[in-house]
Design a protein around this motif. Structure first.
Motif, PDB file in Angstrom:
ATOM      1  N   GLY A 219      -1.972  47.942  43.846  1.00  0.00           N
ATOM      2  CA  GLY A 219      -3.331  46.886  44.084  1.00  0.00           C
ATOM      3  C   GLY A 219      -3.808  46.847  42.719  1.00  0.00           C
ATOM      4  N   LYS A 220      -4.950  46.341  42.644  1.00  0.00           N
ATOM      5  CA  LYS A 220      -5.969  45.594  41.969  1.00  0.00           C
ATOM      6  C   LYS A 220      -6.077  46.306  41.236  1.00  0.00           C
ATOM      7  CE  LYS A 220     -10.478  42.921  41.421  1.00  0.00           C
ATOM      8  NZ  LYS A 220      -9.566  41.809  40.542  1.00  0.00           N
ATOM      9  N   GLY A 221      -5.754  46.809  39.758  1.00  0.00           N
ATOM     10  CA  GLY A 221      -6.066  47.174  38.630  1.00  0.00           C
ATOM     11  C   GLY A 221      -5.007  48.277  38.345  1.00  0.00           C
ATOM     12  N   THR A 222      -4.081  47.924  39.108  1.00  0.00           N
ATOM     13  CA  THR A 222      -2.385  47.695  38.403  1.00  0.00           C
ATOM     14  C   THR A 222      -1.280  47.555  39.057  1.00  0.00           C
ATOM     15  OG1 THR A 222      -1.724  48.697  40.734  1.00  0.00           O
ATOM     16  CG2 THR A 222      -3.342  50.454  40.093  1.00  0.00           C
ATOM     17  N   SER A 223      -0.405  48.166  38.458  1.00  0.00           N
ATOM     18  CA  SER A 223       1.255  47.241  38.335  1.00  0.00           C
ATOM     19  C   SER A 223       1.594  47.897  39.550  1.00  0.00           C
ATOM     20  CB  SER A 223       1.802  47.654  36.612  1.00  0.00           C
ATOM     21  OG  SER A 223       2.644  48.629  36.291  1.00  0.00           O
ATOM     22  N   THR A 224       1.513  48.192  40.046  1.00  0.00           N
ATOM     23  CA  THR A 224       2.328  48.166  41.557  1.00  0.00           C
ATOM     24  C   THR A 224       1.912  47.850  42.633  1.00  0.00           C
ATOM     25  OG1 THR A 224       1.975  51.295  41.137  1.00  0.00           O
ATOM     26  CG2 THR A 224       2.568  50.485  43.143  1.00  0.00           C
ATOM     27  N   PRO A 225       2.887  47.204  43.383  1.00  0.00           N
ATOM     28  CA  PRO A 225       2.368  46.343  44.202  1.00  0.00           C
ATOM     29  C   PRO A 225       1.436  46.991  45.649  1.00  0.00           C
ATOM     30  CG  PRO A 225       4.892  47.024  44.251  1.00  0.00           C
ATOM     31  CD  PRO A 225       4.201  46.989  43.249  1.00  0.00           C
ATOM     32  N   ILE A 226       0.492  46.637  46.338  1.00  0.00           N
ATOM     33  CA  ILE A 226       0.869  47.216  47.924  1.00  0.00           C
ATOM     34  C   ILE A 226       0.829  46.404  49.136  1.00  0.00           C
ATOM     35  CG2 ILE A 226      -1.980  45.967  48.027  1.00  0.00           C
ATOM     36  CD1 ILE A 226      -2.948  48.632  48.219  1.00  0.00           C
ATOM     37  N   ASN A 227       1.025  46.637  50.314  1.00  0.00           N
ATOM     38  CA  ASN A 227       0.962  46.590  51.603  1.00  0.00           C
ATOM     39  C   ASN A 227       0.595  45.199  51.613  1.00  0.00           C
ATOM     40  OD1 ASN A 227       0.871  46.126  54.608  1.00  0.00           O
ATOM     41  ND2 ASN A 227       2.032  48.294  54.339  1.00  0.00           N
ATOM     42  N   PRO A 228       0.669  44.352  52.168  1.00  0.00           N
ATOM     43  CA  PRO A 228      -0.016  43.104  52.102  1.00  0.00           C
ATOM     44  C   PRO A 228      -1.776  43.036  53.314  1.00  0.00           C
ATOM     45  CG  PRO A 228       2.011  42.606  52.935  1.00  0.00           C
ATOM     46  CD  PRO A 228       1.866  43.590  52.342  1.00  0.00           C
ATOM     47  N   PHE A 229      -0.647  44.102  54.446  1.00  0.00           N
ATOM     48  CA  PHE A 229      -1.697  44.703  55.052  1.00  0.00           C
ATOM     49  C   PHE A 229      -3.410  45.488  54.712  1.00  0.00           C
ATOM     50  CE2 PHE A 229       1.387  43.858  57.705  1.00  0.00           C
ATOM     51  CZ  PHE A 229       1.377  42.739  58.655  1.00  0.00           C
ATOM     52  N   LEU A 230      -2.384  46.471  53.367  1.00  0.00           N
ATOM     53  CA  LEU A 230      -4.403  47.002  52.730  1.00  0.00           C
ATOM     54  C   LEU A 230      -4.761  45.939  51.682  1.00  0.00           C
ATOM     55  CD1 LEU A 230      -2.192  50.200  52.478  1.00  0.00           C
ATOM     56  CD2 LEU A 230      -3.733  49.248  54.359  1.00  0.00           C
ATOM     57  N   LYS A 231      -3.867  44.624  51.172  1.00  0.00           N
ATOM     58  CA  LYS A 231      -5.028  44.172  49.978  1.00  0.00           C
ATOM     59  C   LYS A 231      -6.423  43.715  50.397  1.00  0.00           C
ATOM     60  CE  LYS A 231      -3.507  40.619  46.615  1.00  0.00           C
ATOM     61  NZ  LYS A 231      -2.129  39.285  46.692  1.00  0.00           N
ATOM     62  N   PRO A 232      -7.131  43.404  51.563  1.00  0.00           N
ATOM     63  CA  PRO A 232      -8.508  43.730  51.392  1.00  0.00           C
ATOM     64  C   PRO A 232      -8.867  44.418  51.327  1.00  0.00           C
ATOM     65  CG  PRO A 232      -6.511  42.374  53.044  1.00  0.00           C
ATOM     66  CD  PRO A 232      -6.347  42.942  52.228  1.00  0.00           C
ATOM     67  N   LEU A 233      -8.803  45.355  51.656  1.00  0.00           N
ATOM     68  CA  LEU A 233      -9.336  47.146  51.622  1.00  0.00           C
ATOM     69  C   LEU A 233      -9.049  47.089  50.520  1.00  0.00           C
ATOM     70  CD1 LEU A 233      -7.924  48.480  55.292  1.00  0.00           C
ATOM     71  CD2 LEU A 233     -10.275  46.714  54.372  1.00  0.00           C
ATOM     72  N   ASN A 234      -8.181  47.193  49.691  1.00  0.00           N
ATOM     73  CA  ASN A 234      -7.300  47.352  48.244  1.00  0.00           C
ATOM     74  C   ASN A 234      -9.008  46.512  47.108  1.00  0.00           C
ATOM     75  OD1 ASN A 234      -5.790  46.838  45.675  1.00  0.00           O
ATOM     76  ND2 ASN A 234      -6.325  48.517  45.902  1.00  0.00           N
ATOM     77  N   GLY A 242     -13.246  51.950  42.611  1.00  0.00           N
ATOM     78  CA  GLY A 242     -12.502  52.347  41.761  1.00  0.00           C
ATOM     79  C   GLY A 242     -10.924  51.773  41.664  1.00  0.00           C
ATOM     80  N   ILE A 243     -10.215  52.110  41.069  1.00  0.00           N
ATOM     81  CA  ILE A 243      -8.625  52.038  41.136  1.00  0.00           C
ATOM     82  C   ILE A 243      -8.381  53.115  42.960  1.00  0.00           C
ATOM     83  CG2 ILE A 243      -6.142  53.353  40.572  1.00  0.00           C
ATOM     84  CD1 ILE A 243      -7.613  51.002  39.451  1.00  0.00           C
ATOM     85  N   ASN A 244      -7.226  52.429  43.124  1.00  0.00           N
ATOM     86  CA  ASN A 244      -7.550  52.991  45.101  1.00  0.00           C
ATOM     87  C   ASN A 244      -6.271  52.846  45.367  1.00  0.00           C
ATOM     88  OD1 ASN A 244      -7.866  50.685  47.134  1.00  0.00           O
ATOM     89  ND2 ASN A 244      -8.957  50.597  45.563  1.00  0.00           N
ATOM     90  N   ASP A 245      -5.965  53.555  46.284  1.00  0.00           N
ATOM     91  CA  ASP A 245      -4.238  53.261  47.215  1.00  0.00           C
ATOM     92  C   ASP A 245      -4.551  52.244  48.092  1.00  0.00           C
ATOM     93  OD1 ASP A 245      -5.169  54.710  49.479  1.00  0.00           O
ATOM     94  OD2 ASP A 245      -3.718  56.116  49.677  1.00  0.00           O
ATOM     95  N   GLY A 246      -5.428  51.534  48.545  1.00  0.00           N
ATOM     96  CA  GLY A 246      -5.792  50.552  50.000  1.00  0.00           C
ATOM     97  C   GLY A 246      -6.625  51.611  51.002  1.00  0.00           C
ATOM     98  N   TYR A 247      -6.899  52.603  51.014  1.00  0.00           N
ATOM     99  CA  TYR A 247      -8.006  53.828  51.696  1.00  0.00           C
ATOM    100  C   TYR A 247      -8.510  54.622  51.033  1.00  0.00           C
ATOM    101  CZ  TYR A 247      -5.892  52.117  56.342  1.00  0.00           C
ATOM    102  OH  TYR A 247      -5.395  51.035  57.654  1.00  0.00           O
ATOM    103  N   VAL A 248      -8.121  55.275  50.008  1.00  0.00           N
ATOM    104  CA  VAL A 248      -8.995  56.183  49.149  1.00  0.00           C
ATOM    105  C   VAL A 248      -8.541  55.853  47.513  1.00  0.00           C
ATOM    106  CG1 VAL A 248      -8.530  58.715  48.595  1.00  0.00           C
ATOM    107  CG2 VAL A 248      -8.277  58.012  51.003  1.00  0.00           C
ATOM    108  N   PRO A 249     -10.085  55.988  47.576  1.00  0.00           N
ATOM    109  CA  PRO A 249      -9.818  56.036  45.454  1.00  0.00           C
ATOM    110  C   PRO A 249      -8.910  57.202  44.470  1.00  0.00           C
ATOM    111  CG  PRO A 249     -12.281  56.294  46.564  1.00  0.00           C
ATOM    112  CD  PRO A 249     -11.256  56.276  47.453  1.00  0.00           C
ATOM    113  N   VAL A 250      -8.602  56.907  43.263  1.00  0.00           N
ATOM    114  CA  VAL A 250      -7.785  58.428  43.236  1.00  0.00           C
ATOM    115  C   VAL A 250      -9.336  59.112  42.742  1.00  0.00           C
ATOM    116  CG1 VAL A 250      -6.784  58.954  40.750  1.00  0.00           C
ATOM    117  CG2 VAL A 250      -6.249  57.144  42.258  1.00  0.00           C
TER     118      VAL A 250
END
Length: 298
Positions: A219-234, A242-250
């Motif tokens: 998602g945001k800040g990366t070139s990797t697509p994200i599950n649409p349900f996770l996008k608002p949280l992302n 910062g950079i995260n997977d939709g739930y947990v930041p790196v």
């Protein structure tokens, strides 16, 4: 005397293209079975928070366990209460792991934990003195320093929180025969303030256990697509941690030896794909992880 021999019409040369077509048609390979991963100890896969088991009827990581079993790994993916506290879930994991040890006769297990499961595992090892039975712990997208998503949930209007908690607790308590639920406290225990201020200081690593971790990004800040349900949280989490997977930041996922960041959102990491895009292969990742454990002598 002339001996008659039958004549054969000349055979056309078999082209490489034709041979390839035949091989594809028959599908025969010298060794078509998945290669065996020579892992000495069993692997216990530990799931995280929530009822993704609704999507995966036998649990979050059941398919992954069966994939690893096809590679000769004694893999287990038990289920525990999805919306309980770390301490309660850790006690349930202890019971599940005792079952694995009894069934396999192994002296120890490798723990591979996704998301909140990693906090459960650390509590199990450190606070329940389970370290003699654990050779290693590898966490995947575990919020070792909390996630701001938990703060956002707890900041919602009280009436909405109470209504949601009542429904979630009913689901959580009835998801398992031995299930209970305490979603309010469980969410509180995922906040950065709790994990960094209370959990981490009181849950030290044990020197006899190997700790490793992976993070995930999408998602945001990366070139990797994200599950649409996770996008608002992302997006929300990106602006806070910062950079995260939709739930947990790196930054929160790193613990012990950090082995890298997966190009996958929180759901794709365990093979749940909703929406298009992304090429992450969860089965291949878990097989690679287990090969690494085997190479370490596991």
């Amino acid at each position: 005397m002339k001996v008659w021999t039958p004549s054969h019409p000349s055979r056309p040369a078999v082209t490489h293209l034709a041979l390839t077509a035949v091989q594809r048609l028959t599908g025969l390979e010298p060794f078509p079975q998945p290669p065996v991963i020579p892992l000495r100890l069993p692997v216990v896969l530990m799931h995280g928070f929530g009822l993704l088991a609704v999507i995966r009827r036998k649990g979050h990581l059941h398919d992954t366990a069966m994939h690893l079993r096809a590679h000769g790994v004694r893999a287990y993916a038990p289920n525990v209460a999805p919306y309980e506290t770390i301490a309660t879930r850790a006690a349930m994991w202890a019971e599940r792991i005792r079952h694995v040890l009894a069934e396999t006769g192994a002296p120890q297990v490798h723990l591979v934990a996704h998301s909140m499961g990693g906090l459960d595992a650390r509590y199990l090892i450190s606070r329940l003195d389970f370290h003699p039975y654990v050779a290693s712990l590898t966490t995947i997208a575990t919020p070792h320093r909390g996630t701001a998503i938990a703060d956002v949930v707890l900041q919602q209007p009280e009436r909405l929180r109470d209504w949601a908690a009542e429904i979630v607790d009913w689901l959580g308590a009835n998801a398992l025969a031995d299930g209970t639920s305490n979603v309010r406290q469980a969410v509180h225990e995922l906040t950065p303030a709790y994990v960094e201020g209370t959990f981490n200081p009181n849950t030290p690593d044990h020197p006899d256990v190997r700790y490793a971790s992976y993070g995930g990004q999408a998602g945001k800040g990366t070139s990797t697509p994200i599950n649409p349900f996770l996008k608002p949280l992302n997006v929300l989490l990106y602006h806070r941690q910062g950079i995260n997977d939709g739930y947990v930041p790196v930054s929160s996922a790193q613990w012990g030896t950090y082995r890298g960041t997966l190009e996958a959102d929180h759901l794709r990491q365990i093979g749940i794909q909703m929406g298009s895009g992304g090429s992450f292969d969860a089965g291949a990742f878990f097989a690679s992880l287990v090969r690494h454990l085997a190479a370490e002598g596991g």
